[in-house]
Design a protein around this motif. Structure first.
Motif, PDB file in Angstrom:
ATOM      1  N   ALA A   1     -53.431 -32.922 -85.120  1.00  0.00           N
ATOM      2  CA  ALA A   1     -53.949 -32.779 -86.477  1.00  0.00           C
ATOM      3  C   ALA A   1     -55.041 -33.797 -86.740  1.00  0.00           C
ATOM      4  CB  ALA A   1     -52.818 -32.925 -87.487  1.00  0.00           C
TER       5      ALA A   1
ATOM      6  N   ARG B   1     -52.102 -22.318 -95.950  1.00  0.00           N
ATOM      7  CA  ARG B   1     -50.940 -23.148 -96.308  1.00  0.00           C
ATOM      8  C   ARG B   1     -50.450 -23.941 -95.112  1.00  0.00           C
ATOM      9  NH1 ARG B   1     -48.012 -18.516 -99.561  1.00  0.00           N
ATOM     10  NH2 ARG B   1     -49.148 -18.681-101.509  1.00  0.00           N
ATOM     11  N   ARG B   2     -50.385 -23.275 -93.964  1.00  0.00           N
ATOM     12  CA  ARG B   2     -49.921 -23.982 -92.763  1.00  0.00           C
ATOM     13  C   ARG B   2     -50.899 -25.081 -92.378  1.00  0.00           C
ATOM     14  NH1 ARG B   2     -49.041 -18.931 -89.196  1.00  0.00           N
ATOM     15  NH2 ARG B   2     -50.002 -20.283 -87.664  1.00  0.00           N
ATOM     16  N   LEU B   3     -52.207 -24.791 -92.472  1.00  0.00           N
ATOM     17  CA  LEU B   3     -53.211 -25.816 -92.161  1.00  0.00           C
ATOM     18  C   LEU B   3     -53.132 -26.973 -93.159  1.00  0.00           C
ATOM     19  CD1 LEU B   3     -56.333 -23.702 -91.175  1.00  0.00           C
ATOM     20  CD2 LEU B   3     -54.975 -25.170 -89.690  1.00  0.00           C
ATOM     21  N   SER B   4     -52.852 -26.651 -94.415  1.00  0.00           N
ATOM     22  CA  SER B   4     -52.711 -27.717 -95.415  1.00  0.00           C
ATOM     23  C   SER B   4     -51.524 -28.602 -95.082  1.00  0.00           C
ATOM     24  CB  SER B   4     -52.520 -27.122 -96.803  1.00  0.00           C
ATOM     25  OG  SER B   4     -53.638 -26.406 -97.196  1.00  0.00           O
ATOM     26  N   LYS B   5     -50.427 -27.980 -94.685  1.00  0.00           N
ATOM     27  CA  LYS B   5     -49.247 -28.775 -94.307  1.00  0.00           C
ATOM     28  C   LYS B   5     -49.552 -29.642 -93.100  1.00  0.00           C
ATOM     29  CE  LYS B   5     -45.780 -25.579 -96.126  1.00  0.00           C
ATOM     30  NZ  LYS B   5     -44.703 -24.641 -95.784  1.00  0.00           N
ATOM     31  N   ILE B   6     -50.292 -29.086 -92.128  1.00  0.00           N
ATOM     32  CA  ILE B   6     -50.654 -29.866 -90.935  1.00  0.00           C
ATOM     33  C   ILE B   6     -51.562 -31.018 -91.327  1.00  0.00           C
ATOM     34  CG2 ILE B   6     -51.964 -29.786 -88.774  1.00  0.00           C
ATOM     35  CD1 ILE B   6     -50.926 -26.922 -88.414  1.00  0.00           C
TER      36      ILE B   6
ATOM     37  N   GLU C   1     -52.343 -12.905 -95.168  1.00  0.00           N
ATOM     38  CA  GLU C   1     -52.220 -13.639 -93.909  1.00  0.00           C
ATOM     39  C   GLU C   1     -53.095 -14.881 -93.915  1.00  0.00           C
ATOM     40  OE1 GLU C   1     -53.073 -10.875 -90.788  1.00  0.00           O
ATOM     41  OE2 GLU C   1     -51.405  -9.573 -91.320  1.00  0.00           O
TER      42      GLU C   1
ATOM     43  N   ALA D   1     -48.004 -33.636 -82.558  1.00  0.00           N
ATOM     44  CA  ALA D   1     -48.540 -32.785 -83.612  1.00  0.00           C
ATOM     45  C   ALA D   1     -49.475 -33.570 -84.523  1.00  0.00           C
ATOM     46  CB  ALA D   1     -47.407 -32.181 -84.423  1.00  0.00           C
TER      47      ALA D   1
ATOM     48  N   ASP E   1     -53.984 -16.576 -96.514  1.00  0.00           N
ATOM     49  CA  ASP E   1     -53.344 -17.528 -97.409  1.00  0.00           C
ATOM     50  C   ASP E   1     -52.230 -18.285 -96.677  1.00  0.00           C
ATOM     51  OD1 ASP E   1     -53.033 -18.770 -99.919  1.00  0.00           O
ATOM     52  OD2 ASP E   1     -51.333 -17.446-100.384  1.00  0.00           O
ATOM     53  N   ASN E   2     -51.459 -17.571 -95.870  1.00  0.00           N
ATOM     54  CA  ASN E   2     -50.406 -18.229 -95.077  1.00  0.00           C
ATOM     55  C   ASN E   2     -51.012 -19.222 -94.099  1.00  0.00           C
ATOM     56  OD1 ASN E   2     -48.352 -16.857 -96.348  1.00  0.00           O
ATOM     57  ND2 ASN E   2     -48.300 -15.198 -94.835  1.00  0.00           N
ATOM     58  N   VAL E   3     -52.117 -18.852 -93.451  1.00  0.00           N
ATOM     59  CA  VAL E   3     -52.767 -19.759 -92.495  1.00  0.00           C
ATOM     60  C   VAL E   3     -53.272 -21.000 -93.214  1.00  0.00           C
ATOM     61  CG1 VAL E   3     -54.769 -19.994 -90.965  1.00  0.00           C
ATOM     62  CG2 VAL E   3     -53.347 -17.950 -90.843  1.00  0.00           C
TER      63      VAL E   3
END
Length: 148
Positions: free
Chosen positions: A131, A99-104, A93, A127, A95-97
């Motif tokens: 960010a 990744r999402r923060l990296s995308k943001i 979980e 958004a 790791d998923n967070v």
């Protein structure tokens, strides 16, 4: 001659009787020693029986201790396995967070394109604005030495 032959036979019998008496004394001493050894042997056997009983009780106690330790280790091992599974799920979980923060963060970076820089700030998406604010906040925390 009869008398001297009789005397020789009686002397021979007397010598043989003395040898028999001497041998009986020797056997008596050996039997006395054997009886003394028998008593000491009985004492040693008694001590061995006592030591054996003590060892059997100790083995019984060790079996109980091993059983208790086995049960405790089994429950602790099960708890550790469960915690490991939970940590594995939480790492997934996290790791998923990340990744999402990296995308943001990638989406919030300013574009180095000169045409995009000339565009008014009012057209930026909400958004991207959030960010950018998060990135500014994290930069401020790092400069204050609060971030790890």
């Amino acid at each position: 001659m009869n008398h001297s032959l009789g005397m020789a036979i009686e002397t021979l019998v007397a010598i043989l009787l003395m040898l028999t008496i001497g041998y009986c004394i020797l056997l008596n001493k050996r039997l006395t020693r054997l009886k003394a050894d028998e008593h000491s042997l009985k004492a040693v056997i008694g001590e061995l029986i006592t030591a054996t009983e003590i060892a059997e009780r100790a083995i019984g106690g060790l079996k109980l201790a091993v059983r208790d330790v086995n049960e405790n280790l089994g429950s602790q091992l099960a708890a550790a396995t469960q915690m490991s599974d939970q940590l594995y799920k939480q790492l997934g979980e996290a790791d998923n967070v990340v990744r999402r923060l990296s995308k943001i963060a990638i989406a919030a970076r300013p574009v180095t394109n000169p045409e995009a820089a000339a565009a008014p700030a009012a057209k930026a998406s909400p958004a991207k604005a959030v960010a950018a604010a998060a990135e500014a906040f994290s930069e401020r925390r790092r400069s204050n030495g609060l971030a790890a």
